[in-house]
Motif scaffolding. Structure first.
Motif, PDB file in Angstrom:
ATOM      1  N   LEU A 239     -17.358   7.256   5.404  1.00 59.51           N
ATOM      2  CA  LEU A 239     -17.023   5.960   4.808  1.00 59.51           C
ATOM      3  C   LEU A 239     -16.061   5.178   5.702  1.00 59.51           C
ATOM      4  CD1 LEU A 239     -16.583   7.091   1.098  1.00 59.51           C
ATOM      5  CD2 LEU A 239     -18.392   5.602   1.977  1.00 59.51           C
ATOM      6  N   PHE A 240     -15.107   5.884   6.292  1.00 60.70           N
ATOM      7  CA  PHE A 240     -14.146   5.225   7.186  1.00 60.70           C
ATOM      8  C   PHE A 240     -14.868   4.587   8.368  1.00 60.70           C
ATOM      9  CE2 PHE A 240     -11.222   5.060  10.761  1.00 60.70           C
ATOM     10  CZ  PHE A 240     -10.047   4.572  10.203  1.00 60.70           C
ATOM     11  N   HIS A 241     -15.777   5.312   8.984  1.00 61.86           N
ATOM     12  CA  HIS A 241     -16.474   4.787  10.153  1.00 61.86           C
ATOM     13  C   HIS A 241     -17.515   3.741   9.778  1.00 61.86           C
ATOM     14  CE1 HIS A 241     -14.981   7.085  13.649  1.00 61.86           C
ATOM     15  NE2 HIS A 241     -14.533   7.883  12.694  1.00 61.86           N
ATOM     16  N   PHE A 242     -18.107   3.847   8.595  1.00 63.87           N
ATOM     17  CA  PHE A 242     -19.002   2.789   8.142  1.00 63.87           C
ATOM     18  C   PHE A 242     -18.250   1.466   8.057  1.00 63.87           C
ATOM     19  CE2 PHE A 242     -20.813   0.142   4.784  1.00 63.87           C
ATOM     20  CZ  PHE A 242     -22.144   0.059   5.187  1.00 63.87           C
ATOM     21  N   ALA A 243     -17.005   1.525   7.578  1.00 58.89           N
ATOM     22  CA  ALA A 243     -16.203   0.311   7.438  1.00 58.89           C
ATOM     23  C   ALA A 243     -15.591  -0.144   8.758  1.00 58.89           C
ATOM     24  CB  ALA A 243     -15.099   0.536   6.402  1.00 58.89           C
ATOM     25  N   LEU A 276      -2.818  -0.275  22.791  1.00 58.66           N
ATOM     26  CA  LEU A 276      -1.392  -0.213  23.062  1.00 58.66           C
ATOM     27  C   LEU A 276      -0.614   0.292  21.847  1.00 58.66           C
ATOM     28  CD1 LEU A 276      -0.805  -3.463  25.166  1.00 58.66           C
ATOM     29  CD2 LEU A 276      -0.690  -1.086  25.965  1.00 58.66           C
ATOM     30  N   ILE A 277      -1.160   0.044  20.664  1.00 57.14           N
ATOM     31  CA  ILE A 277      -0.549   0.578  19.448  1.00 57.14           C
ATOM     32  C   ILE A 277      -0.957   2.038  19.251  1.00 57.14           C
ATOM     33  CG2 ILE A 277      -0.361   0.334  16.943  1.00 57.14           C
ATOM     34  CD1 ILE A 277       0.967  -1.900  18.520  1.00 57.14           C
ATOM     35  N   MET A 278      -2.214   2.364  19.570  1.00 56.62           N
ATOM     36  CA  MET A 278      -2.702   3.723  19.359  1.00 56.62           C
ATOM     37  C   MET A 278      -1.939   4.747  20.192  1.00 56.62           C
ATOM     38  SD  MET A 278      -6.841   3.318  19.233  1.00 56.62           S
ATOM     39  CE  MET A 278      -7.647   2.161  18.102  1.00 56.62           C
ATOM     40  N   LEU A 299      -3.506   9.176   4.889  1.00 54.09           N
ATOM     41  CA  LEU A 299      -3.493   8.106   3.878  1.00 54.09           C
ATOM     42  C   LEU A 299      -3.034   6.782   4.477  1.00 54.09           C
ATOM     43  CD1 LEU A 299      -2.080   9.990   0.746  1.00 54.09           C
ATOM     44  CD2 LEU A 299      -4.408   9.112   1.081  1.00 54.09           C
ATOM     45  N   ILE A 300      -2.056   6.827   5.362  1.00 56.84           N
ATOM     46  CA  ILE A 300      -1.600   5.600   6.021  1.00 56.84           C
ATOM     47  C   ILE A 300      -2.737   5.002   6.845  1.00 56.84           C
ATOM     48  CG2 ILE A 300      -0.011   4.650   7.731  1.00 56.84           C
ATOM     49  CD1 ILE A 300       2.005   6.812   6.866  1.00 56.84           C
ATOM     50  N   GLY A 301      -3.415   5.844   7.615  1.00 55.24           N
ATOM     51  CA  GLY A 301      -4.506   5.355   8.451  1.00 55.24           C
ATOM     52  C   GLY A 301      -5.631   4.737   7.644  1.00 55.24           C
ATOM     53  N   PHE A 302      -5.991   5.363   6.534  1.00 59.48           N
ATOM     54  CA  PHE A 302      -7.079   4.840   5.702  1.00 59.48           C
ATOM     55  C   PHE A 302      -6.659   3.573   4.967  1.00 59.48           C
ATOM     56  CE2 PHE A 302      -9.238   8.541   6.803  1.00 59.48           C
ATOM     57  CZ  PHE A 302     -10.488   8.628   6.213  1.00 59.48           C
ATOM     58  N   ALA A 303      -5.384   3.472   4.586  1.00 61.33           N
ATOM     59  CA  ALA A 303      -4.933   2.302   3.824  1.00 61.33           C
ATOM     60  C   ALA A 303      -4.902   1.036   4.671  1.00 61.33           C
ATOM     61  CB  ALA A 303      -3.544   2.579   3.249  1.00 61.33           C
ATOM     62  N   VAL A 330      -3.225   1.317  14.390  1.00 59.72           N
ATOM     63  CA  VAL A 330      -2.618   2.223  13.416  1.00 59.72           C
ATOM     64  C   VAL A 330      -3.695   3.070  12.741  1.00 59.72           C
ATOM     65  CG1 VAL A 330      -1.205   2.399  11.338  1.00 59.72           C
ATOM     66  CG2 VAL A 330      -0.715   0.626  13.044  1.00 59.72           C
ATOM     67  N   GLY A 331      -4.707   2.407  12.179  1.00 60.31           N
ATOM     68  CA  GLY A 331      -5.730   3.121  11.418  1.00 60.31           C
ATOM     69  C   GLY A 331      -6.553   4.077  12.261  1.00 60.31           C
TER      70      GLY A 331
END
Length: 418
Positions: A239-243, A276-278, A299-303, A330-331
């Protein structure tokens, strides 16, 4: 097995392994992969005038065919002692595919080349993770994987800057010629890691005691199917990668349509902003994953993902779109850094670490591949705003599934009890 203060096993140190070799591998593999991906979509739409649906078909067909090979590839990486050779072979295929796209950017050659690259492209993640497991002690694994991820992001920054410069000075098409050059460098870096330095049993997730005693491990897919947390994590990843997968290409397309002469440079700006953030995010994840736990960080990454998707709809200006792209750092940065750790937790003692890596990559790849076609159809009929909101809604579903179904994995002693 004894280890040195930096976590490198005595076997690896005695064989002449130096951590800088693994740093170079992660940096250069990012360069090889980074010259493809979103640059292909933008090139086909803005320079070859393909429709969104045509690009969606190429992305989806290549992705789905490539997915069929991912789980068997993970099992093969578990079984083989020639992990360096698997990476070199994948690099050769990527180099040939990029050359074909450069020489003949029409539908069927691009489809065949992109399919070949999709089949081998996901070899890198499991193979490098396996090599890392075979070189480092478990107590230093979180920090080393975080460092791997940081060098990967640094490589992405470098290739994005180089691709933007090449696209501006020459043509967008010339970007694909960078792949063979970096493939050679990446192969040299991988081969600089001595074969005898990599402990084959540790590299597949077996503990030293199990390897010494010859304990049997589950065969085939049984160890994966018996792990409910792994199944939940794989579905969340899908689901994360679909989005997430279509967002950068869509932003790149919007920027290219508004500033065609600066298409590669604009897309590179988006990539650099996120990478640069990653880079610091990956280092922080590596340093805190053991003390804080895996799930709070996930949870932070998904939010962040649904917020990012919604913010894209607020403005079409280049500064705004590039600024919002920072949230991808971030995500996606968190997800990329912590996924190998979660899988290592769940598969500890099973000897099926790379099989699980391949299986999770397969499931998340299904999400990414389907999103390519979905994005093309939605944009052709309903526009960019609807597409961004649709993928934002999918990201919310992914977050809810993670909250309700995924347990904490840090501290698990044996993956067979997951």
């Amino acid at each position: 097995m004894a280890t040195a203060d930096d976590g490198v096993t005595e076997r690896a140190r005695a064989a002449g392994f130096h951590p800088r070799s693994l740093d170079a591998v992660n940096f250069l593999l990012a360069d090889v992969r980074g010259a493809l991906g979103p640059y292909l979509n933008v090139f086909l739409i803005t320079q070859r005038h393909w429709s969104q649906t045509e690009v969606g078909w190429v992305t989806t067909i290549a992705g789905l065919i490539g997915l069929a090979a991912q789980t068997p590839a993970g099992a093969a990486i578990d079984a083989t002692s020639r992990k360096r050779g698997a990476v070199v072979l994948a690099l050769i295929v990527l180099a040939i595919g990029a050359a074909v796209i450069f020489a003949a950017p029409t539908f069927w050659p691009v489809l065949v080349a992109n399919t070949g690259m999709a089949v081998v492209g996901d070899v890198f993640g499991p193979a490098v993770s396996a090599v890392t497991l075979g070189l480092y002690a478990r107590r230093q694994l979180a920090r080393r994987i975080g460092r791997n991820s940081a060098f990967d992001h640094a490589g992405n920054v470098a290739i994005a800057a180089a691709a933007g410069l090449v696209g501006y000075l020459f043509t967008q098409r010339a970007v694909f010629l960078m792949v063979p050059a970096f493939a050679v460098l990446a192969a040299i870096a991988m081969l600089s890691i001595p074969h005898r330095a990599i402990d084959r049993d540790r590299a597949r997730g077996l503990d030293e005691e199990q390897a010494t005693q010859g304990r049997q491990v589950p065969s085939g897919l049984r160890s994966l199917l018996r792990s409910r947390p792994l199944i939940v994590f794989a579905l969340c990843a899908m689901l994360f990668h679909f989005a997430n997968a279509p967002l950068l290409p869509l932003v790149g397309q919007k920027l290219a349509q508004s500033h065609p002469a600066w298409a590669s440079a604009m897309l590179s700006s988006c990539i650099i902003a996120a990478q640069l953030i990653m880079l610091p995010v990956a280092l922080v994840v590596g340093r805190t994953a053991d003390s804080v736990g895996r799930k709070p960080i996930l949870l932070i990454g998904f939010a962040v993902l649904p917020v990012r998707a919604a913010l894209y709809t607020f403005s079409d200006s280049a500064p705004w779109l590039i600024a919002v792209q920072l949230l991808d750092g971030v995500g996606a940065g968190i997800f990329g850094a912590i996924t190998p750790l979660v899988i290592a937790d769940l598969m500890r003692g099973t000897g099926r670490y790379n099989l699980a890596q391949g299986a999770v990559a397969t499931v998340q790849g299904i999400g990414a591949s389907l999103s390519g076609l979905a994005a093309g159809v939605i944009i052709d009929h309903l526009g960019y705003t609807t597409a961004f909101l649709t993928f934002g809604a999918a990201a919310c579903v992914a977050l809810a599934a993670l909250v309700t179904g995924m347990p904490e994995t840090a501290g698990r002693e044996d993956g067979r009890r997951a």
